[in-house]
Design a protein around this motif. Structure first.
Motif, mmCIF file in Angstrom:
data_model
loop_
_atom_site.group_PDB
_atom_site.id
_atom_site.type_symbol
_atom_site.label_atom_id
_atom_site.label_comp_id
_atom_site.label_asym_id
_atom_site.label_seq_id
_atom_site.Cartn_x
_atom_site.Cartn_y
_atom_site.Cartn_z
ATOM 1 N N GLU A 85 -0.479 7.171 -0.952
ATOM 2 C CA GLU A 85 -0.720 5.805 -1.403
ATOM 3 C C GLU A 85 -0.611 4.801 -0.264
ATOM 4 N N THR A 86 0.100 5.180 0.811
ATOM 5 C CA THR A 86 0.197 4.245 1.943
ATOM 6 C C THR A 86 -1.103 4.192 2.738
ATOM 7 N N LEU A 92 9.127 -4.654 -1.624
ATOM 8 C CA LEU A 92 8.389 -3.813 -2.556
ATOM 9 C C LEU A 92 7.989 -2.495 -1.901
ATOM 10 N N ARG A 93 7.537 -2.577 -0.633
ATOM 11 C CA ARG A 93 7.133 -1.373 0.074
ATOM 12 C C ARG A 93 8.313 -0.412 0.220
ATOM 13 N N ALA A 94 9.486 -0.983 0.589
ATOM 14 C CA ALA A 94 10.685 -0.153 0.713
ATOM 15 C C ALA A 94 10.996 0.517 -0.620
ATOM 16 N N LEU A 95 10.872 -0.284 -1.711
ATOM 17 C CA LEU A 95 11.139 0.251 -3.043
ATOM 18 C C LEU A 95 10.213 1.421 -3.344
ATOM 19 N N ASP A 125 -0.219 4.188 8.091
ATOM 20 C CA ASP A 125 0.286 4.807 6.861
ATOM 21 C C ASP A 125 1.261 5.923 7.225
ATOM 22 N N ILE A 126 1.855 6.547 6.183
ATOM 23 C CA ILE A 126 2.880 7.563 6.452
ATOM 24 C C ILE A 126 2.288 8.804 7.113
ATOM 25 N N LEU A 127 1.026 9.116 6.845
ATOM 26 C CA LEU A 127 0.409 10.272 7.502
ATOM 27 C C LEU A 127 0.395 10.061 9.015
#
Lengths: 274, 274, 274, 274
Positions: free
Chosen positions: B52-53, B131-134, C198-200
């Motif tokens: 989702e990121t 929110l992102r951290a959450l 992003d996390i990837l």
């Protein structure tokens, strides 16, 4: 046990102070308070030295840093004088003059002196760079912690235990660094005279490559240099890590030995195992 | 064996549910189905959080990600409530109020709560970064897996086993980082005030060099700095790796021990050791 | 001994050929010649594939590379057909059809097929990138060497021996990479949206940092990111290296076991040691 | 003990000289003086070779470097001639011609010859690069130190002891480097044709990545290349380090064995092992 009783038995108070400062009886409540206090003070000092180099913090909290420094030097000076005064109660430094002189020359007494010296020295010099070095010298206060723990002794025993291996592997390390630096200098000097001007500069490359740090500020660009660097990396990496590995292993063994000294026995029948 | 029979014997169904949720009998087919289902759900969740990121994926599959999230929170909430409701069947949490409160404070129950909380919290805040951290906190759902494997316990035992070595070597590590940071700061501050503005910045260099990561964003350029860095690299590398090495070795030993648990007995009396 | 005699005893020559191809008697001179010849051919092939990617060499020696390829495929095809034809002399593949089919599905027969396939496939496709991949597939010929050495079996046994440790430590590795990637993503996404989109992308940073490769293409720049990266480096480095370390150690043990299988005895009195 | 007495007993002085040069009796004061002197001379030479490559030093202290060179060559020539002349007193090289010829072909005699040759060769060539190589060849004088220490023999024994492991793990290393280079070449050749022009160039990347040096001059930028590089790093790092690790461990064992030579006996019959 007997010793503990004696420690609590009525003695002259300078002797009592000496015993507390030397941590002869770690369970004594005065000893514990003094130790904890000094440990905290040392850690606060180290933190202050590190944070004082941050310009914004140094400007904003100048007063705080000054107070911490003056208070610490005052306390460490009192501690040093107290040790110097009471040391004659130890059988090792009985003589009022010769004993005290002998005491000031012990490693830990020198560390204590080093911890208060930078402050005083600050008054006599105005060279900025030297002043900065002096200020960092206060980090030596960290070494005072060595007095309160067995860590220093463990480190010393670990060094002694692997002395021979250390000398041999360090020799091999030097030969490897020298050889690889000469090879890369030969291969790369023509193409990158600014990166590999001489063998000393090539040794910087050798160390950073063989420890696998590899910043990327210098690296070979010629095919021959790359072949040399590749072979050196593949086989040299393990060799150069030997001294550090030997020292690390020796340290771990020493830590374990100091912990398990007592017994490796079956908890059921009491027979020694192995 | 007797226990397995009991598990299949007719009992009240909340008690049965508790036993299934607690994996008291791993061979029970209901238990196996529930475990597999929850494990798959957790892995799907972690993958969803990571993907989702990625902006393009988040835009195109927004509906999917939303559905996965809502469904997961629903299932995890049901699971949490079920555990909370049936926990009184355990002898540990028998009391309707105090027992349930005690249960909510166990580490695994807190992890379960943490797994459903981010969703609800999303309604009360509008700060983007928070929110992102959450949203990432949902990765904590991975910790739910710990319930179904012995890995967590092994890790905990490994930590406990090497506690002392870890503390000593970590102390040495801190001293080394501090010392090398101070030295490099002294040598390089003049030439590169932007790279080594203070000792805190120099500590970043120390860590990245001593772990041999060596990004190449900061490195010494003065001859003195290079000599310091070279010596520190050659001997510090092995020392700084000690805590990680100690922990790794302890973990391996623990894994092996948990596998070979059976025959570690005193060769003299035949009693199991530890 | 009896087997060796049998091998030299007059038998039908297809059976003889099978025995030579299977290296049933390594001291037989025909076997030795064939093995040496095929080994050299394979190494020449690998060298040719590597050197053919160098454009200047590919242009200048196109004829040579072509000849090597055609000759190799011819020889490997003859070898494959000979194996397929004579395999019925083995008790395992006696049946003319089912036995031969079973033989073609053994791993080594598949490797042999893979070694001649890329050539034939080259006729049916014209996609440049796919062609390049096909050409590199010829490197799989290296796997044919596995037939002539015990290395493959040792590797397989090493993997089997440390399976459980490998799974657990690889799991820990994945958790560590995921966690550190999420933390750095949180800390750095704002400041470097192009480096940590992003996390990837952050996982690429995690892997390159935790393996201590540290190219320097991505690194944290915010104070929070540096603190995360520092802590992750100091403790994660040892954890992430565990699977590779476990596999390496297992491999070494297996190599030693296959060498010392015979005896660990005192050469003087014949008593087993330890 | 008897040998020591003999060494001091009156013998012809060429025989005496041979014994001193061969360090047959390390406690003899002449032997000690000669050894210390030659060791210092060699170290001074190595330092001179390294420092002479620094242009500013070479210019300013040209006379000193010249003097050191001439004096060293003179002394090493005298040493070489003395060895050659007296070697007939050894039972191994008794014959005036054949014995001396045999002596000149021993490894250490060749090293001694190599230590004086660069100087003489300097007169016959004027190629600058070749001259520089010749000058560095003087570093081979370092190898003369091997005569005075047991380090060389320990290294040789260490190599012999782990020969088989070394061959197998080095083979695995080559396969890994070749495989990862092919994969990265396939993935990155399109995007970075200048960084990955062919598999040979990709092998440079493989070596620098798998040894974890990671300069950052070449690294994958495509998602596929990053996935390949990540997997290769995570599992290849431990494998590629095996040969160096095997050699290092073998060396440490050999160092320890040479130290503890005394009590490695069969616990059953008391005979020394090996």
């Amino acid at each position: 046990m007997t010793d503990t009783l004696n420690a609590n038995a009525p003695t002259s108070w300078p002797a009592r102070l000496w015993r507390i400062l030397q941590v002869e009886n770690p369970d004594d409540s005065w000893t514990r308070w003094l130790n904890s206090g000094l440990t905290v003070l040392i850690l606060v000092n180290v933190a202050a030295v590190v944070l004082e180099t941050v310009q914004t913090l140094a400007d904003r909290y100048a007063a705080w840093f000054g107070t911490i420094e003056v208070a610490s030097v005052a306390i460490f000076t009192v501690e040093y004088v107290a040790r110097l005064w009471t040391c004659t109660y130890s059988p090792l430094y009985r003589h009022p003059w010769i004993g005290r002189l002998k005491f000031t020359l012990t490693p830990m007494a020198l560390v204590d002196l080093l911890a208060i010296l930078p402050f005083s020295a600050g008054f006599v010099t105005y060279d900025l760079r030297f002043l900065r070095a002096l200020r960092l010298l206060r980090l030596a206060r960290l070494a005072k912690l060595g007095r309160y723990s067995a860590a220093m002794q463990i480190m010393a025993r670990a060094l002694r235990r692997c002395r021979e291996e250390l000398v041999l592997t360090a020799g091999l390390m030097v030969v490897l660094i020298l050889t690889s630096a000469s090879l890369i200098y030969l291969a790369e000097h023509e193409s990158q005279p600014d990166k590999f001007p001489d063998i000393l500069a090539a040794m910087w490359w050798s160390v950073i490559t063989l420890t696998t740090v590899g910043y990327g500020d210098v690296y070979p660009v010629t095919p021959l240099g790359k072949v040399f660097a590749g072979v050196v990396s593949l086989f040299g990496v393990g060799m150069v890590a030997l001294p550090a590995g030997v020292l690390g292993a020796s340290l771990l063994e020493e830590i374990r030995a100091s912990r398990q000294q007592l017994d490796k026995r079956c908890p059921h029948c009491g027979q020694p195992l192995e």
